[in-house]
Design a protein around this motif. Structure first.
Motif, PDB file in Angstrom:
ATOM      1  N   LEU A   1      -8.811   4.160   9.345  1.00  0.00           N
ATOM      2  CA  LEU A   1      -7.997   3.558   7.754  1.00  0.00           C
ATOM      3  C   LEU A   1      -7.271   2.518   8.670  1.00  0.00           C
TER       4      LEU A   1
ATOM      5  N   ILE B   1       0.523  -0.984   0.509  1.00  0.00           N
ATOM      6  CA  ILE B   1       0.090  -0.203   0.313  1.00  0.00           C
ATOM      7  C   ILE B   1       0.864   1.100   0.069  1.00  0.00           C
TER       8      ILE B   1
ATOM      9  N   ASP C   1      -2.956  -0.860  -3.465  1.00  0.00           N
ATOM     10  CA  ASP C   1      -3.704   0.224  -3.316  1.00  0.00           C
ATOM     11  C   ASP C   1      -2.549   1.685  -2.902  1.00  0.00           C
ATOM     12  N   TYR C   2      -3.903   2.716  -2.565  1.00  0.00           N
ATOM     13  CA  TYR C   2      -2.432   3.515  -2.311  1.00  0.00           C
ATOM     14  C   TYR C   2      -3.514   4.587  -1.206  1.00  0.00           C
ATOM     15  N   TYR C   3      -2.825   5.068  -0.251  1.00  0.00           N
ATOM     16  CA  TYR C   3      -3.708   6.518   0.689  1.00  0.00           C
ATOM     17  C   TYR C   3      -3.263   7.717   1.288  1.00  0.00           C
ATOM     18  N   THR C   4      -3.578   8.806   1.039  1.00  0.00           N
ATOM     19  CA  THR C   4      -3.075   9.738   1.386  1.00  0.00           C
ATOM     20  C   THR C   4      -2.477   9.746   3.400  1.00  0.00           C
ATOM     21  N   LYS C   5      -1.604  10.017   3.334  1.00  0.00           N
ATOM     22  CA  LYS C   5      -1.061   9.958   4.763  1.00  0.00           C
ATOM     23  C   LYS C   5      -2.288  10.633   5.492  1.00  0.00           C
ATOM     24  N   PRO C   6      -3.334  10.510   6.563  1.00  0.00           N
ATOM     25  CA  PRO C   6      -4.357  11.400   7.288  1.00  0.00           C
ATOM     26  C   PRO C   6      -3.261  12.641   8.411  1.00  0.00           C
TER      27      PRO C   6
ATOM     28  N   LEU D   1      -8.563  -1.407   7.146  1.00  0.00           N
ATOM     29  CA  LEU D   1      -7.100  -2.036   6.040  1.00  0.00           C
ATOM     30  C   LEU D   1      -6.872  -3.668   6.753  1.00  0.00           C
TER      31      LEU D   1
ATOM     32  N   LYS E   1      -8.440   9.478  12.245  1.00  0.00           N
ATOM     33  CA  LYS E   1      -8.701   9.308  11.245  1.00  0.00           C
ATOM     34  C   LYS E   1      -7.703   7.778  10.571  1.00  0.00           C
TER      35      LYS E   1
ATOM     36  N   LYS F   1      -1.055   8.108  -9.034  1.00  0.00           N
ATOM     37  CA  LYS F   1      -0.875   6.730  -8.984  1.00  0.00           C
ATOM     38  C   LYS F   1      -1.620   6.113 -10.175  1.00  0.00           C
TER      39      LYS F   1
ATOM     40  N   PHE G   1       1.709   4.185   0.946  1.00  0.00           N
ATOM     41  CA  PHE G   1       1.334   5.701   1.735  1.00  0.00           C
ATOM     42  C   PHE G   1       2.313   7.101   2.525  1.00  0.00           C
TER      43      PHE G   1
END
Length: 128
Positions: free
Chosen positions: A119, A84, A105-110, A123, A115, A95, A86
């Motif tokens: 997350l 992932i 997958d990919y996520y922006t670090k909260p 996951l 949050k 992306k 991150f």
């Protein structure tokens, strides 16, 4: 729990500490942080570590997360580990590239602790 061994590859020590604090509140998964992508690739390739899931930052010195993703996916022995991305910012171009390279997958670090916990819980615990 689907994932029992989490590896985070990120050169930012504070981000890793923040991640670990949130992870410990939602999971009993073992956690390893490696701050040098070359070292991470070496340990993965030599079967020194055995993560079920990798969280990978993009912006790192020496080797970017995208370059590391490419290298991991080239190696049969570790290419099946879900990765992932991150990172603090993920452009549309990135992306598209990471999906082509095989990132799960990919996520922006909260920046918000709640949050991040939500997350990670989603996951790590809810995927079956």
């Amino acid at each position: 729990m689907k994932y029992k061994n989490i590896l985070q590859i990120d050169d930012d020590y504070d981000d890793c500490d923040f991640f670990l604090e949130a992870l410990e509140e939602v999971s009993t998964a073992a956690y390893t942080a490696i701050h040098n992508p070359i070292q991470a690739l070496h340990q993965l390739s030599n079967n020194e570590i055995h993560p079920d899931l990798i969280f990978l930052d993009i912006n790192m010195p020496i080797m970017t997360g995208i370059e590391l993703l490419e290298e991991i996916k080239k190696k049969d022995t570790i290419s099946d580990i879900p990765i992932i991305i991150f990172s603090t910012s993920i452009t549309t171009e990135i992306k598209n590239k990471i999906k082509l390279l095989g990132a799960a997958d990919y996520y922006t670090k909260p920046n918000d602790f709640g949050k991040l916990k939500t997350l990670l819980k989603d996951l790590i615990l809810k995927k079956t």
